[in-house]
Design a protein around this motif. Structure first.
Motif, PDB file in Angstrom:
ATOM      1  N   THR A 234       0.875  -1.177   0.000  1.00  0.00           N
ATOM      2  CA  THR A 234       0.000   0.000   0.000  1.00  0.00           C
ATOM      3  C   THR A 234       0.904   1.216   0.000  1.00  0.00           C
ATOM      4  O   THR A 234       1.757   1.347   0.885  1.00  0.00           O
ATOM      5  CB  THR A 234      -0.868   0.010   1.273  1.00  0.00           C
ATOM      6  OG1 THR A 234      -1.685  -1.165   1.267  1.00  0.00           O
ATOM      7  CG2 THR A 234      -1.759   1.257   1.322  1.00  0.00           C
ATOM      8  N   THR A 235       0.760   2.068  -1.024  1.00  0.00           N
ATOM      9  CA  THR A 235       1.685   3.193  -1.084  1.00  0.00           C
ATOM     10  C   THR A 235       1.055   4.425  -1.717  1.00  0.00           C
ATOM     11  O   THR A 235      -0.136   4.420  -2.056  1.00  0.00           O
ATOM     12  CB  THR A 235       2.998   2.763  -1.783  1.00  0.00           C
ATOM     13  OG1 THR A 235       3.994   3.751  -1.541  1.00  0.00           O
ATOM     14  CG2 THR A 235       2.819   2.539  -3.276  1.00  0.00           C
ATOM     15  N   GLN A 236       1.837   5.482  -1.823  1.00  0.00           N
ATOM     16  CA  GLN A 236       1.397   6.712  -2.495  1.00  0.00           C
ATOM     17  C   GLN A 236       2.593   7.245  -3.263  1.00  0.00           C
ATOM     18  O   GLN A 236       3.736   7.075  -2.842  1.00  0.00           O
ATOM     19  CB  GLN A 236       0.980   7.781  -1.480  1.00  0.00           C
ATOM     20  CG  GLN A 236      -0.148   7.370  -0.589  1.00  0.00           C
ATOM     21  CD  GLN A 236      -0.668   8.535   0.261  1.00  0.00           C
ATOM     22  OE1 GLN A 236      -0.464   9.700  -0.050  1.00  0.00           O
ATOM     23  NE2 GLN A 236      -1.358   8.195   1.333  1.00  0.00           N
ATOM     24  N   LEU A 237       2.327   7.905  -4.371  1.00  0.00           N
ATOM     25  CA  LEU A 237       3.383   8.537  -5.157  1.00  0.00           C
ATOM     26  C   LEU A 237       3.105  10.033  -5.242  1.00  0.00           C
ATOM     27  O   LEU A 237       1.949  10.446  -5.401  1.00  0.00           O
ATOM     28  CB  LEU A 237       3.453   7.909  -6.548  1.00  0.00           C
ATOM     29  CG  LEU A 237       3.840   6.422  -6.556  1.00  0.00           C
ATOM     30  CD1 LEU A 237       3.711   5.849  -7.962  1.00  0.00           C
ATOM     31  CD2 LEU A 237       5.251   6.209  -6.025  1.00  0.00           C
ATOM     32  N   TYR A 238       4.172  10.817  -5.151  1.00  0.00           N
ATOM     33  CA  TYR A 238       4.087  12.275  -5.119  1.00  0.00           C
ATOM     34  C   TYR A 238       4.795  12.844  -6.341  1.00  0.00           C
ATOM     35  O   TYR A 238       5.385  12.097  -7.115  1.00  0.00           O
ATOM     36  CB  TYR A 238       4.724  12.769  -3.812  1.00  0.00           C
ATOM     37  CG  TYR A 238       4.110  12.101  -2.601  1.00  0.00           C
ATOM     38  CD1 TYR A 238       2.971  12.609  -1.998  1.00  0.00           C
ATOM     39  CD2 TYR A 238       4.642  10.902  -2.099  1.00  0.00           C
ATOM     40  CE1 TYR A 238       2.389  11.974  -0.914  1.00  0.00           C
ATOM     41  CE2 TYR A 238       4.057  10.253  -1.022  1.00  0.00           C
ATOM     42  CZ  TYR A 238       2.934  10.795  -0.437  1.00  0.00           C
ATOM     43  OH  TYR A 238       2.344  10.151   0.630  1.00  0.00           O
ATOM     44  N   PHE A 239       4.809  14.159  -6.497  1.00  0.00           N
ATOM     45  CA  PHE A 239       5.351  14.784  -7.693  1.00  0.00           C
ATOM     46  C   PHE A 239       6.445  15.782  -7.297  1.00  0.00           C
ATOM     47  O   PHE A 239       6.181  16.727  -6.534  1.00  0.00           O
ATOM     48  CB  PHE A 239       4.224  15.486  -8.459  1.00  0.00           C
ATOM     49  CG  PHE A 239       3.155  14.512  -8.884  1.00  0.00           C
ATOM     50  CD1 PHE A 239       3.277  13.812 -10.086  1.00  0.00           C
ATOM     51  CD2 PHE A 239       2.059  14.255  -8.074  1.00  0.00           C
ATOM     52  CE1 PHE A 239       2.318  12.878 -10.472  1.00  0.00           C
ATOM     53  CE2 PHE A 239       1.088  13.323  -8.447  1.00  0.00           C
ATOM     54  CZ  PHE A 239       1.217  12.639  -9.647  1.00  0.00           C
ATOM     55  N   ALA A 240       7.663  15.548  -7.824  1.00  0.00           N
ATOM     56  CA  ALA A 240       8.817  16.385  -7.463  1.00  0.00           C
ATOM     57  C   ALA A 240       8.502  17.851  -7.703  1.00  0.00           C
ATOM     58  O   ALA A 240       7.936  18.206  -8.742  1.00  0.00           O
ATOM     59  CB  ALA A 240      10.037  15.980  -8.287  1.00  0.00           C
ATOM     60  N   GLY A 241       8.848  18.682  -6.745  1.00  0.00           N
ATOM     61  CA  GLY A 241       8.666  20.125  -6.889  1.00  0.00           C
ATOM     62  C   GLY A 241       7.259  20.586  -6.577  1.00  0.00           C
ATOM     63  O   GLY A 241       6.987  21.788  -6.597  1.00  0.00           O
ATOM     64  N   GLY A 242       6.354  19.631  -6.278  1.00  0.00           N
ATOM     65  CA  GLY A 242       4.967  20.004  -6.003  1.00  0.00           C
ATOM     66  C   GLY A 242       4.848  20.688  -4.639  1.00  0.00           C
ATOM     67  O   GLY A 242       5.690  20.512  -3.757  1.00  0.00           O
ATOM     68  N   GLU A 243       3.767  21.479  -4.510  1.00  0.00           N
ATOM     69  CA  GLU A 243       3.531  22.149  -3.231  1.00  0.00           C
ATOM     70  C   GLU A 243       3.322  21.108  -2.123  1.00  0.00           C
ATOM     71  O   GLU A 243       2.643  20.098  -2.356  1.00  0.00           O
ATOM     72  CB  GLU A 243       2.239  22.971  -3.329  1.00  0.00           C
ATOM     73  CG  GLU A 243       2.430  24.375  -3.841  1.00  0.00           C
ATOM     74  CD  GLU A 243       1.107  25.133  -3.751  1.00  0.00           C
ATOM     75  OE1 GLU A 243       1.048  26.112  -2.997  1.00  0.00           O
ATOM     76  OE2 GLU A 243       0.157  24.715  -4.441  1.00  0.00           O
ATOM     77  N   TYR A 244       3.837  21.370  -0.963  1.00  0.00           N
ATOM     78  CA  TYR A 244       3.656  20.581   0.261  1.00  0.00           C
ATOM     79  C   TYR A 244       4.375  19.227   0.260  1.00  0.00           C
ATOM     80  O   TYR A 244       4.208  18.440   1.183  1.00  0.00           O
ATOM     81  CB  TYR A 244       2.159  20.367   0.601  1.00  0.00           C
ATOM     82  CG  TYR A 244       1.368  21.636   0.529  1.00  0.00           C
ATOM     83  CD1 TYR A 244       1.587  22.675   1.430  1.00  0.00           C
ATOM     84  CD2 TYR A 244       0.427  21.832  -0.483  1.00  0.00           C
ATOM     85  CE1 TYR A 244       0.876  23.859   1.342  1.00  0.00           C
ATOM     86  CE2 TYR A 244      -0.297  23.018  -0.574  1.00  0.00           C
ATOM     87  CZ  TYR A 244      -0.059  24.024   0.335  1.00  0.00           C
ATOM     88  OH  TYR A 244      -0.765  25.189   0.239  1.00  0.00           O
ATOM     89  N   VAL A 245       5.187  18.942  -0.797  1.00  0.00           N
ATOM     90  CA  VAL A 245       5.942  17.675  -0.780  1.00  0.00           C
ATOM     91  C   VAL A 245       6.860  17.649   0.445  1.00  0.00           C
ATOM     92  O   VAL A 245       7.089  16.595   1.042  1.00  0.00           O
ATOM     93  CB  VAL A 245       6.740  17.483  -2.098  1.00  0.00           C
ATOM     94  CG1 VAL A 245       7.700  16.303  -1.998  1.00  0.00           C
ATOM     95  CG2 VAL A 245       5.777  17.279  -3.272  1.00  0.00           C
ATOM     96  N   ASP A 246       7.352  18.821   0.842  1.00  0.00           N
ATOM     97  CA  ASP A 246       8.266  18.891   1.985  1.00  0.00           C
ATOM     98  C   ASP A 246       7.571  19.232   3.303  1.00  0.00           C
ATOM     99  O   ASP A 246       8.234  19.377   4.328  1.00  0.00           O
ATOM    100  CB  ASP A 246       9.357  19.945   1.727  1.00  0.00           C
ATOM    101  CG  ASP A 246      10.186  19.576   0.508  1.00  0.00           C
ATOM    102  OD1 ASP A 246      10.452  18.370   0.318  1.00  0.00           O
ATOM    103  OD2 ASP A 246      10.532  20.494  -0.262  1.00  0.00           O
ATOM    104  N   SER A 247       6.231  19.370   3.271  1.00  0.00           N
ATOM    105  CA  SER A 247       5.548  19.745   4.524  1.00  0.00           C
ATOM    106  C   SER A 247       4.180  19.077   4.621  1.00  0.00           C
ATOM    107  O   SER A 247       3.216  19.683   5.072  1.00  0.00           O
ATOM    108  CB  SER A 247       5.393  21.263   4.601  1.00  0.00           C
ATOM    109  OG  SER A 247       4.562  21.720   3.536  1.00  0.00           O
ATOM    110  N   ASP A 248       4.112  17.811   4.198  1.00  0.00           N
ATOM    111  CA  ASP A 248       2.858  17.043   4.240  1.00  0.00           C
ATOM    112  C   ASP A 248       2.298  17.012   5.660  1.00  0.00           C
ATOM    113  O   ASP A 248       2.980  16.562   6.585  1.00  0.00           O
ATOM    114  CB  ASP A 248       3.178  15.619   3.766  1.00  0.00           C
ATOM    115  CG  ASP A 248       1.972  14.699   3.766  1.00  0.00           C
ATOM    116  OD1 ASP A 248       0.839  15.175   3.984  1.00  0.00           O
ATOM    117  OD2 ASP A 248       2.176  13.484   3.548  1.00  0.00           O
ATOM    118  N   VAL A 249       1.053  17.456   5.847  1.00  0.00           N
ATOM    119  CA  VAL A 249       0.461  17.428   7.195  1.00  0.00           C
ATOM    120  C   VAL A 249       0.391  15.990   7.723  1.00  0.00           C
ATOM    121  O   VAL A 249       0.447  15.775   8.936  1.00  0.00           O
ATOM    122  CB  VAL A 249      -0.934  18.107   7.205  1.00  0.00           C
ATOM    123  CG1 VAL A 249      -1.951  17.339   6.385  1.00  0.00           C
ATOM    124  CG2 VAL A 249      -1.447  18.295   8.628  1.00  0.00           C
TER     125      VAL A 249
END
Ligand code: DHB
Ligand code: FE
Length: 275
Positions: A234-249
């Motif tokens: 079970t996983t999730q994939l994110y997008f480089a440079g996207g907003e909140y990638v470095d501050s996910d609540v």
């Protein structure tokens, strides 16, 4: 034109609670020793916070009121998946090889449409958002392709809303179970999801506001990847440079799970461990 309703925290909270109850087995055989050990540790954490921070009677009563509201608003799944699940996943990951996992979150719906290896996710005729072609391969730890593996994929729309948990989005929208070809490959056409905002007008949002935090998760694709004889991921994939990638609540981003799309195309290689 159909009217556009803004989904409310009460809608998504109540549907997330109903979904949890209908999909999750609630009885678990746990020894009294285990219950006592874990519950004692949780309570000690609370007691310690009260002592260290000189928590007052009015603060205790406000916390009690807030917890009552959280339950009445049906927001326990939202709250726990955002603030607690990432640590449960971290512990599970200690014994997992291959692709890194991430949190499930409250918006998984089982039994979606089965789709071939090259496919387009079900979408509205006027689905908004930039096109995204997500392709790759599923293999085992030795690089052997896993044919017939399932990628159970779901994601938010270009406004950050999930089908099944917001009014006016058809059932099954931007969800599907994609089956890999004889070389373990897949190519899924969909739209770029938007960052997701924790519903903010309910108790979870009130707590985030009261603490001066932000309520955002970065844009993400959710996946459960399964193949016979292999451990499900079970996983999730994110997008480089996207907003909140470095501050996910929800603190659920791992560096290995960040895609680098180019011209609307993103590639990922899933690696499953044999059981
Ligand atoms: C929540 C929503 C998500 O989309 C997610 O991935 C994790 C948590 C939530 O609202 O709790
Ligand atoms: Fe999500």
């Amino acid at each position: 034109m159909t009217a556009v309703h803004t989904p409310t925290a009460a809608d998504s909270g109540a549907s997330a609670s109903a979904n949890f109850r209908s999909t999750t087995r609630s009885s678990l055989d746990v020894s009294p020793e285990r219950v006592s050990t874990v519950v004692t540790a949780v309570l000690q954490g609370v007691h310690e916070a009260i002592r260290v921070h000189d928590v007052t009677y009015p603060e205790f009563q406000a916390a009690k009121q807030w917890l009552m509201d959280l339950g009445e608003g049906g927001e326990w799944p939202l709250f726990l998946d955002v603030f607690v699940e990432h640590v449960v996943e971290e512990v599970a990951a200690r014994t997992q090889d291959g692709t890194k996992g991430s949190i499930l979150g409250p918006y998984y719906l089982p039994d979606q449409q089965r789709l071939p290896s090259v496919t387009t996710l079900p979408a509205r005729p006027d689905e908004q958002g930039d096109a995204l072609v997500f392709s790759g391969q599923v293999t085992d730890l030795d690089g052997k392709p896993l044919s017939g593996a399932e990628l159970d994929i779901w994601h938010a729309d270009s406004q950050g809303y999930y089908s099944g948990f917001a009014p006016d989005i058809p059932a099954g929208n931007l969800r599907g179970v994609v089956v890999t070809d004889s070389e373990g490959r897949f190519e899924i056409t969909t739209v770029q999801p938007a960052p997701y905002q924790i519903p903010h007008e309910g108790p979870t949002g009130q707590m985030i506001d009261a603490a001066g935090w932000h309520p955002w998760r970065p844009a993400h694709l959710h996946l459960i990847v399964r193949a016979p004889g292999h451990r499900t991921i079970t996983t999730q994939l994110y997008f480089a440079g996207g907003e909140y990638v470095d501050s996910d609540v929800a603190e659920a981003v791992k560096p290995e799970l960040v895609l680098t799309p180019a011209e609307g195309r993103a590639v990922y290689h899933f690696v499953l461990e044999a059981t």
